[in-house]
Design a protein around this motif. Structure first.
Motif, mmCIF file in Angstrom:
data_model
loop_
_atom_site.group_PDB
_atom_site.id
_atom_site.type_symbol
_atom_site.label_atom_id
_atom_site.label_comp_id
_atom_site.label_asym_id
_atom_site.label_seq_id
_atom_site.Cartn_x
_atom_site.Cartn_y
_atom_site.Cartn_z
ATOM 1 N N THR A 417 0.818 -1.210 0.000
ATOM 2 C CA THR A 417 0.000 0.000 0.000
ATOM 3 C C THR A 417 0.853 1.262 0.000
ATOM 4 O O THR A 417 0.333 2.355 -0.234
ATOM 5 N N ASN A 418 2.149 1.135 0.273
ATOM 6 C CA ASN A 418 3.042 2.290 0.325
ATOM 7 C C ASN A 418 4.316 2.000 -0.452
ATOM 8 O O ASN A 418 4.616 0.837 -0.784
ATOM 9 N N ASP A 419 5.047 3.079 -0.745
ATOM 10 C CA ASP A 419 6.385 2.879 -1.276
ATOM 11 C C ASP A 419 7.223 2.137 -0.242
ATOM 12 O O ASP A 419 7.007 2.264 0.972
ATOM 13 N N CYS A 420 8.187 1.377 -0.722
ATOM 14 C CA CYS A 420 9.033 0.591 0.183
ATOM 15 C C CYS A 420 10.058 1.490 0.877
ATOM 16 O O CYS A 420 10.566 2.447 0.291
ATOM 17 N N VAL A 421 10.355 1.188 2.117
ATOM 18 C CA VAL A 421 11.483 1.774 2.838
ATOM 19 C C VAL A 421 12.226 0.607 3.482
ATOM 20 O O VAL A 421 11.775 0.044 4.481
ATOM 21 N N ILE A 422 13.347 0.223 2.879
ATOM 22 C CA ILE A 422 14.112 -0.938 3.347
ATOM 23 C C ILE A 422 15.137 -0.449 4.371
ATOM 24 O O ILE A 422 16.116 0.217 4.036
ATOM 25 N N THR A 423 14.888 -0.791 5.638
ATOM 26 C CA THR A 423 15.757 -0.342 6.727
ATOM 27 C C THR A 423 16.808 -1.375 7.121
ATOM 28 O O THR A 423 17.768 -1.047 7.827
ATOM 29 N N GLY A 424 16.632 -2.605 6.720
ATOM 30 C CA GLY A 424 17.590 -3.650 7.070
ATOM 31 C C GLY A 424 17.412 -4.849 6.160
ATOM 32 O O GLY A 424 16.388 -4.982 5.469
ATOM 33 N N GLY A 425 18.401 -5.745 6.169
ATOM 34 C CA GLY A 425 18.294 -6.937 5.335
ATOM 35 C C GLY A 425 19.542 -7.783 5.423
ATOM 36 O O GLY A 425 20.566 -7.378 5.987
ATOM 37 N N ILE A 426 19.467 -8.968 4.858
ATOM 38 C CA ILE A 426 20.616 -9.880 4.811
ATOM 39 C C ILE A 426 20.691 -10.516 3.426
ATOM 40 O O ILE A 426 19.672 -10.748 2.762
ATOM 41 N N TYR A 427 21.927 -10.792 3.012
ATOM 42 C CA TYR A 427 22.212 -11.417 1.716
ATOM 43 C C TYR A 427 22.803 -12.787 2.034
ATOM 44 O O TYR A 427 23.889 -12.880 2.612
ATOM 45 N N LEU A 428 22.107 -13.872 1.676
ATOM 46 C CA LEU A 428 22.520 -15.220 2.063
ATOM 47 C C LEU A 428 23.373 -15.870 0.970
ATOM 48 O O LEU A 428 23.255 -15.530 -0.214
ATOM 49 N N PRO A 429 24.218 -16.832 1.342
ATOM 50 C CA PRO A 429 25.108 -17.471 0.365
ATOM 51 C C PRO A 429 24.380 -18.164 -0.777
ATOM 52 O O PRO A 429 24.949 -18.331 -1.857
ATOM 53 N N ASP A 430 23.124 -18.604 -0.566
ATOM 54 C CA ASP A 430 22.394 -19.272 -1.644
ATOM 55 C C ASP A 430 21.721 -18.287 -2.588
ATOM 56 O O ASP A 430 20.937 -18.679 -3.450
ATOM 57 N N GLY A 431 22.031 -16.988 -2.455
ATOM 58 C CA GLY A 431 21.503 -15.994 -3.382
ATOM 59 C C GLY A 431 20.196 -15.366 -2.957
ATOM 60 O O GLY A 431 19.647 -14.533 -3.689
ATOM 61 N N LYS A 432 19.677 -15.722 -1.773
ATOM 62 C CA LYS A 432 18.441 -15.103 -1.291
ATOM 63 C C LYS A 432 18.758 -13.774 -0.600
ATOM 64 O O LYS A 432 19.761 -13.653 0.107
ATOM 65 N N VAL A 433 17.869 -12.791 -0.805
ATOM 66 C CA VAL A 433 17.973 -11.493 -0.152
ATOM 67 C C VAL A 433 16.713 -11.300 0.689
ATOM 68 O O VAL A 433 15.596 -11.340 0.156
ATOM 69 N N ILE A 434 16.891 -11.136 1.998
ATOM 70 C CA ILE A 434 15.767 -10.945 2.918
ATOM 71 C C ILE A 434 15.729 -9.469 3.314
ATOM 72 O O ILE A 434 16.737 -8.930 3.790
ATOM 73 N N LEU A 435 14.574 -8.812 3.140
ATOM 74 C CA LEU A 435 14.476 -7.367 3.320
ATOM 75 C C LEU A 435 13.415 -7.000 4.352
ATOM 76 O O LEU A 435 12.343 -7.616 4.396
ATOM 77 N N CYS A 436 13.719 -5.974 5.170
ATOM 78 C CA CYS A 436 12.738 -5.394 6.099
ATOM 79 C C CYS A 436 12.103 -4.173 5.428
ATOM 80 O O CYS A 436 12.773 -3.143 5.266
ATOM 81 N N ASP A 437 10.835 -4.293 5.035
ATOM 82 C CA ASP A 437 10.109 -3.170 4.435
ATOM 83 C C ASP A 437 9.340 -2.465 5.546
ATOM 84 O O ASP A 437 8.247 -2.887 5.939
ATOM 85 N N PHE A 438 9.916 -1.380 6.057
ATOM 86 C CA PHE A 438 9.368 -0.679 7.221
ATOM 87 C C PHE A 438 7.979 -0.106 6.931
ATOM 88 O O PHE A 438 7.058 -0.248 7.741
ATOM 89 N N HIS A 439 7.815 0.525 5.785
ATOM 90 C CA HIS A 439 6.547 1.192 5.474
ATOM 91 C C HIS A 439 5.398 0.216 5.290
ATOM 92 O O HIS A 439 4.241 0.535 5.617
ATOM 93 N N ASN A 440 5.684 -0.957 4.751
ATOM 94 C CA ASN A 440 4.626 -1.926 4.452
ATOM 95 C C ASN A 440 4.518 -3.037 5.492
ATOM 96 O O ASN A 440 3.779 -4.008 5.286
ATOM 97 N N LYS A 441 5.262 -2.907 6.608
ATOM 98 C CA LYS A 441 5.207 -3.879 7.710
ATOM 99 C C LYS A 441 5.408 -5.310 7.214
ATOM 100 O O LYS A 441 4.707 -6.240 7.614
ATOM 101 N N THR A 442 6.401 -5.465 6.344
ATOM 102 C CA THR A 442 6.570 -6.745 5.654
ATOM 103 C C THR A 442 8.034 -7.173 5.632
ATOM 104 O O THR A 442 8.932 -6.339 5.472
ATOM 105 N N ILE A 443 8.246 -8.476 5.801
ATOM 106 C CA ILE A 443 9.544 -9.094 5.514
ATOM 107 C C ILE A 443 9.414 -9.772 4.156
ATOM 108 O O ILE A 443 8.522 -10.602 3.954
#
Length: 675
Positions: A417-443
């Motif tokens: 519902t909002n533009d993304c604001v990524i405040t944190g995240g991790i980049y895993l060795p298998d190529g996955k990127v996990i992101l904290c989307d602060f504005h959308n209350k979503t991982i």
């Protein structure tokens, strides 16, 4: 023989060695070989015993990982909540090693017909091998076999021996889609199945069949070059080992030389002291003798006078009793004369009488040696850097590498519902990127190719996230004063549990199975805590050992060096001379304060494999890279690279992801590579 044929011979069956199929722990042939992510392989039983011993000796009562017995690379079990004795069983079986063992067994044993053996017939020579049944057959049995299995591929045993690759079951299946992985993506340097290509590699330019790519590799010098590079690396490491052995021996020699010098020095001191003592004793003996002789002389004089007086006394008594009157009178008269002499001598001896004492006073310089000379010398270690072996010297250190944009991809989902604001995240060795989307209350979970995998909608805004073990993530929910624990698989994210911490928590990272949290709004000063995953607080620090506040400004993000256990914490500050970040020892004392004015409002932070530190300057529109001691700092990326307000960064090997909360870039994540 052509160069390419020579190259293939170097990596072909002629190069198979018993060492390939021997466990490094027990030195016997593998039994149920288990492979670690670093590619080292061990017997399941040997590895299980090693893990048990490691976890029992570990200071952490709840370890969630273990180091490889050979290279010490950290391995995380699939389910770290299981008993450590079960971790080895969870690891994948090394099918290649089993294939190699089967090939070597096939090459070494006599080829007899297996169906005939089962019928207890005498050993019958086998002539044919069936690829599907994976057995050897004689001429008689092959006729029955071919009649029953028309589609089975057979070949003469001699031909099978010349082509060892066909003896193995080399089909690899995709763990996500259960399809044969018959394709190779050159863009991502990974084996994939057809479903992977359709879902995740649609944008990739170079996707080849494994058959075609294998033939291409065998017909070029690439594999030979790779082997040569490995040989160069091995040679370099051998040089390094020999140099270390040389330095070790040199260190021992220097130690022995110093001890000899010390012994000689002590001998000279002892010899000098012995000489001084000898001279002193001679003077003491001489003085003592002189004084003793004087006393003996006075004693002798007194005794002579005593003897004369005693004689006169006895003569008076004797003449009084036995002598005539004339004798008695003469003796008394003589005694009166002698008495005056005796009295004079007694007075003379009395005048010579004196008390004698021998005293000794230390030379002040000699006396103060024990108090003033506390050490016989100073020991200094000087470290030089010899020339590195050529292949190593030619490798560019991470500090000298630059960042090259590999790709960027949009992360705003249709459900947002909002533009993304990524405040944190991790980049895993298998190529996955996990992101904290602060504005959308979503991982959100993506592949680094931009393919969306899964998401979790939370009740509050997530700020930062870290990996606890292979399947567990922990993210902070500052507005709820909570930590959310997520379960992660290859295809999904699920909310597992929520832990209430009671305070506004921002940055988070994992160390030895525990979480390190930042509390920027704590009163009277911000704090940092080490807690267990269930929320139990192990330690909290507000101030340094000097009494000053640990953080002079609000701490936002942190990164932990898993090798040294040092913690880097960034602070919200823009003033000149203010601390942008601090580096803490594992005991939570400050090692280094970072005060680079080119960083304004330090946000995301990450650490590479060579301990260099990367910090996002949100208000300065840059990413700074600096050495672990802070002596070398450089701008890695800035506004000329399209940065507005970089917020989160995380390195994985030579790659990292970067988020930007500027209006132009907030819905995009960028993947960079250090080259």
């Amino acid at each position: 023989m052509s160069k390419s044929e020579k190259g293939r011979s170097k990596v072909g069956k002629s190069n198979l060695d018993d060492a390939v199929v021997k466990c490094p722990i027990c030195s016997d042939k593998f039994t149920d070989p288990k492979s670690l992510p670093c590619l080292h392989t061990f017997c399941q039983k040997c590895l299980g015993t090693y893990i048990d011993r490691y976890t029992q000796d570990n200071d952490n009562p709840r370890p969630n990982s273990f180091p490889c017995p050979q290279c010490r690379a950290i391995a995380i079990p699939i389910d770290s909540t299981a008993a450590p004795s079960m971790w080895a069983e969870q690891l994948p079986t090394n099918g290649f090693i089993m294939n190699v063992m089967e090939i070597m067994s096939f090459e070494n044993k006599e080829k007899t017909c297996e169906p005939c053996q089962k019928q207890n017939k005498e050993s019958v020579r086998a002539d044919v091998w069936c690829k599907h049944c994976r057995i050897c057959l004689c001429k008689t049995c092959i006729n029955y076999h071919n009649a029953l299995f028309l589609d089975h591929e057979t070949m003469p045993v001699d031909q099978a021996l010349r082509q060892p690759a066909i003896l193995t079951d080399d089909e690899l299946r995709c763990s996500r889609h259960n399809q044969n992985m018959e394709l190779f993506c050159l863009d991502h340097n990974t084996l994939v199945c057809s479903v992977c290509v359709a879902l995740e590699h649609r944008r990739c330019v170079q996707v080849l069949t494994t058959e075609f790519y294998a033939k291409e590799l065998k017909n070029t010098r690439e594999v030979e070059k790779l082997v040569e590079q490995f040989n160069e690396c091995l040679s370099s490491l051998e040089e390094i080992v020999n140099e270390n052995i040389k330095q070790h021996q040199n260190l021992n020699n220097k130690k022995d030389d110093i001890k000899k010098k010390m012994k000689t020095f002590r001998g000279s001191i002892t010899g000098h002291l012995d000489k001084l003592e000898e001279n002193f004793n001679q003077r003491l003996t001489k003085i003592h003798k002189e004084e003793k002789d004087k006393i003996q002389s006075r004693i002798q004089d007194s005794k002579v006078t005593q003897s004369a007086i005693e004689h006169s006394r006895k003569m008076i008594q004797a003449t009084a009793s036995y002598g005539s009157n004339a004798q008695f009178v003469a003796t008394v008269a003589k005694a009166r004369e002698n008495y005056l002499d005796f009295k004079q001598k007694a007075m003379e001896n009395s005048a010579k009488l004196e008390s004698i004492d021998i005293k000794f006073r230390f030379n002040p310089k000699a006396r103060d040696i024990p108090a003033t000379v506390m050490e016989l010398g100073e020991i200094k270690i000087s470290h030089g850097r010899p020339d590195a072996p050529k292949p190593i010297a030619e490798m560019k250190p991470m500090m000298d590498k630059r960042a090259v944009l590999i790709r960027d991809f949009h992360i705003r989902l249709p459900s947002d519902t909002n533009d993304c604001v990524i405040t944190g995240g991790i980049y895993l060795p298998d190529g996955k990127v996990i992101l904290c989307d602060f504005h959308n209350k979503t991982i959100k979970m993506f592949k680094d190719t931009g393919i969306f995998i899964s998401k979790v909608l939370l009740t509050s805004e997530p700020f930062d996230i870290c990996q606890v073990d292979m399947n567990t993530l922990a993210c902070t929910l500052p507005n709820n004063r909570e930590i959310a624990l997520l379960n992660m698989t290859d295809e999904s994210l699920l909310l597992q549990n929520v832990v209430f911490v009671g305070k506004v928590c921002y940055g988070v990272d994992e160390i030895r199975g525990n979480l390190v949290l930042l509390f920027p709004l704590d009163k009277p000063v911000p704090s940092m805590s080490v807690i267990e995953v269930d929320g139990h607080v192990l330690d909290t620090v507000h101030r340094r050992s000097s009494g000053k506040a640990m953080f002079e400004n609000r701490p936002f993000h942190l990164a932990i060096n898993q090798r040294t256990a040092e913690i880097v914490v960034t602070q919200k500050t823009v003033g000149i001379g203010e601390k942008r970040a601090v580096v803490l020892y594992s005991d939570l004392n400050v090692r280094l304060s970072i005060e680079h004015d080119s960083i304004r409002w330090a946000r995301g932070v990450s650490i590479d494999s060579q301990d260099n530190i990367y910090i996002c300057g949100q208000n300065s529109s840059n990413v700074m890279k600096m050495s672990s001691d802070g002596s070398d700092a450089r701008v890695l990326l800035d506004a000329t690279d399209g940065l507005e307000h970089p917020a989160a960064i995380h390195l994985c090997g030579d790659r990292f992801f970067l988020s930007d909360v500027g209006y132009t870039n907030r819905n995009v994540v960028k993947i960079y590579e250090m080259v």
